[in-house]
Design an enzyme around this catalytic site. Structure first.
Site, short mmCIF file in Angstrom:
data_model
loop_
_atom_site.label_atom_id
_atom_site.label_comp_id
_atom_site.label_asym_id
_atom_site.label_seq_id
_atom_site.Cartn_x
_atom_site.Cartn_y
_atom_site.Cartn_z
N TYR A 352 1.05 -1.45 -0.10
CA TYR A 352 0.07 -0.37 0.00
C TYR A 352 0.85 0.83 0.49
O TYR A 352 1.88 0.88 1.19
CB TYR A 352 -1.10 0.10 1.51
N CYS A 353 0.25 1.88 -1.05
CA CYS A 353 1.23 3.71 -1.00
C CYS A 353 3.01 3.29 -0.92
O CYS A 353 3.42 2.42 -1.49
CB CYS A 353 0.71 4.51 0.12
N VAL A 354 4.04 4.26 0.33
CA VAL A 354 5.12 4.07 -0.20
C VAL A 354 5.35 1.95 -0.11
O VAL A 354 6.93 1.83 -0.36
CB VAL A 354 5.72 4.65 1.13
N GLY A 356 3.98 0.04 -1.63
CA GLY A 356 3.82 -0.55 -2.39
C GLY A 356 5.40 0.04 -3.34
O GLY A 356 5.67 -1.34 -4.24
#
Length: 619
Positions: A352-354, A356
């Site tokens: 998720y986000c960073v 990812g």
């Protein structure tokens, strides 16, 4: 900066006439139908309110002089306004002809507004106004000519100032984008809704409560200034493991950097391949486990998946030397521990986000080492690898901003309040000024809202890693340059990744714009399923099927850009989660009984503690 020289400030000039009108109408408001004239005891009460406000402020200032807080200087609006200083003088507004045109248009607007009231014949019949904005939706903004003039003038000037950014000649595009962002932030801050004597709703509340709203608001404001953080929800309303982050599970492994949670199964059989979720370490993991109705974790467990969650430790001085390599090694360690614990060949992974972004680097390193088969599939929630179109956060990665951030990390970690302030600034109207009005000016109590509680539950970041991330990825965009970066002694080349991937982007995401997320498809070599979800960075992800909200788009063709994807996409109502679970099961549908170590904490299974664990509670 306006006020530094003789350059006129358009807000001051254009507000001067209407603002004086508001003061003239304040006294008549006190004598509105149903209101009695001020009695002597009322006069005394107002005097007492003023004395209380003054005493509260003096006490606060005395405390701050003895214990200065660096967060206050960082959060000081003057700091953000200073971003515009170098560009303001370039604005076409300083041109005399443009000034005259602006004045002429403003007077025409005033005549139109006042003419509408004259035509209506009475203030009870509100005229149609040319500008509309949800900040001024209350009828009191439109039912009186003074307040109609105030907010219509503001919206007119805001429109002109934002348009003028495009009229500056010879400005590089990156600086133009930064000026556009700064102008928007300043315009939002200058809204008449944010000031008590230009906001009729606040004035009305002040009269109704005899100023008690201002006392409550002052208490809220000073408490926030002491915390160095804007409060969005009622403090103490939520307790981890009791009414938030409640999905049953156990901490089965931990290092100095993370805890690994395994959730208890709810089905007799589960998919043989388990799932590990890597949440961003700039936030707490329980955004994916807010409550049973919103929990992606609980939903995935109910689908028959063995779910593991990484809970990152909030940084302190002991983590001053932590860098990106450590987070990549941590992901590999978690993957290897799960494989050994459950005796499986591979795992499904979500980033998720960073996290990812980091998962992409992890996959590239595993591929380079010949270990790609450790990950059966990868899912990316609003994650970027190509930062060329990374949106408004790019405005915080020039040398001046990076130097400021570095100066705020003397002990080797960045206080999470600074990141929270930055993210709030990206949506200033919704996450800053809305709460200034409701909690500071109107004196309203804070709501009990789990999502806002999570939003304010900040996490500290290792300063060395954070600086490198902003420089090397956001500013220099090196992750998509094959072998430009390395981690743990291995060069990173995203084009080596052949792992099947599921990529989710949010159509209205302001943190990881959809166009930026899309670009991951340009660099991976394995099969990719791209899904564009309605809403933004949080609601676009946390959208359980039972809520029946939003929508998502799929394009089964071969689009080469986000624009092509959207033009040929099919819209589906509701949550994309069922599409994802079908995709996961399409990778492998083999099942095993949910027993043994598939049930964390069962007989002969040594665990550390109950979920959600200690790390998520550390501050």
């Amino acid at each position: 900066m306006p006020g530094d020289d003789d350059t006129p400030d358009p807000f001051t000039n254009l507000y001067e006439g209407p603002a004086k009108m508001v003061q003239a109408f304040f006294a008549p408001m006190a004598a509105m139908p149903g209101r009695d004239a001020l009695a002597p005891e009322d006069v005394q009460h107002w005097a007492e309110v003023g004395t209380r406000l003054q005493a509260m402020w003096l006490e606060f200032m005395t405390e701050q002089n003895s214990q200065p807080d660096a967060a206050l200087s960082y959060l000081d609006p003057a700091r953000w306004m200073a971003l515009a200083q170098g560009w303001y003088k370039q604005m076409p507004l300083v041109d005399p002809q443009r000034q005259k045109a602006l004045w002429d248009e403003s007077f025409a607007l005033w005549q139109q507004v006042l003419g509408g009231f004259s035509a209506a014949g009475t203030s009870d019949n509100t005229p149609e106004l040319p500008y509309k904005d949800r900040r001024f939706a209350d009828d009191r903004w439109r039912s009186h000519p003074a307040f109609a003039l105030i907010h219509q003038t503001y919206l007119f000037v805001a429109e002109r100032l934002n348009a003028m950014v495009d009229d500056i000649h010879g400005l590089p595009e990156d600086q133009r984008e930064k000026l556009r962002f700064t102008t928007k932030a300043l315009v939002e801050a200058a809204s008449p809704a944010n000031f008590p004597f230009t906001n009729p709703v606040v004035m009305e509340r002040t009269l109704e409560t005899r100023g008690e709203n201002l006392v409550s608001g002052m208490e809220h404001m000073l408490a926030d200034m002491k915390r160095g953080q804007l409060t969005h929800t009622k403090l103490g309303a939520f307790s981890l493991g009791e009414n938030i982050a409640t999905t049953p599970g156990k901490v089965v492994f931990e290092t100095e950097l993370f805890q690994l949670i395994q959730y208890s199964p709810t089905t007799e059989k589960v998919l043989e391949t388990p799932l590990v979720i890597f949440p961003p370490w700039i936030n707490r993991f329980y955004i994916l486990d807010l409550n049973p109705k919103k929990s992606f974790v609980a939903w995935a467990v109910d689908q028959g998946i063995t779910v593991f969650m990484v809970s990152w430790k909030s940084a302190d001085a002991s983590m001053k030397d932590v860098v990106w390599d450590d987070y990549i090694r941590a992901q590999i360690t978690a993957i290897d521990h799960i494989r050994a614990r459950l005796d499986v060949d591979n795992v499904h992974a979500i980033g998720y986000c960073v996290a990812g972004t980091t998962l992409a680097a992890t996959l590239a390193i595993l591929a380079r080492r010949g270990e790609a088969d450790k990950v059966a599939s990868a899912t990316f929630f609003t994650a970027q690898v190509d930062f060329e179109k990374a949106g408004d956060l790019l405005h915080f990665v020039d040398d001046q901003q990076l130097a400021t951030i570095e100066s705020l990390s003397p002990e080797g970690y960045l206080d999470g309040r600074y990141m929270a302030a930055t993210f709030n600034l990206l949506r200033g109207t919704d996450l800053i000024w809305n709460y200034v009005v409701s909690n500071y000016l109107l004196g309203e109590d804070y709501p009990e809202f789990d999502l806002l509680y999570w939003n304010g539950d900040t996490t500290n970041l290792p300063a060395k890693w954070h600086q490198a991330y902003l420089r090397e990825l956001y500013r220099d965009n090196r992750l998509v340059q094959p072998d430009s970066l390395e981690a743990d002694g291995t060069p990173i080349d995203l084009t080596r990744i052949e792992t099947p991937t599921y990529v989710q982007a949010g159509r209205e995401d302001h943190i990881a714009p959809a166009e930026s997320v899309w670009r991951i498809t340009d660099h991976l070599r394995g099969p990719v399923r791209f899904v564009l979800a309605g809403s933004g960075h949080i609601a676009g992800v946390i959208n359980p099927p039972d809520a029946q909200k939003y929508q998502y788009w799929i394009n089964d063709g071969a689009p080469r850009s986000l624009e092509e994807f959207q033009s040929g996409a099919t819209e589906h109502k509701g949550s994309w989660w069922p599409d994802w679970i079908d995709w996961i099961k399409g990778q492998s549908s083999d099942q095993v009984p949910a027993k043994g170590k598939r049930k964390p904490g069962s007989k002969s299974d040594n665990v550390i503690e109950d979920a959600p664990g200690r790390y998520v509670k550390s501050r």
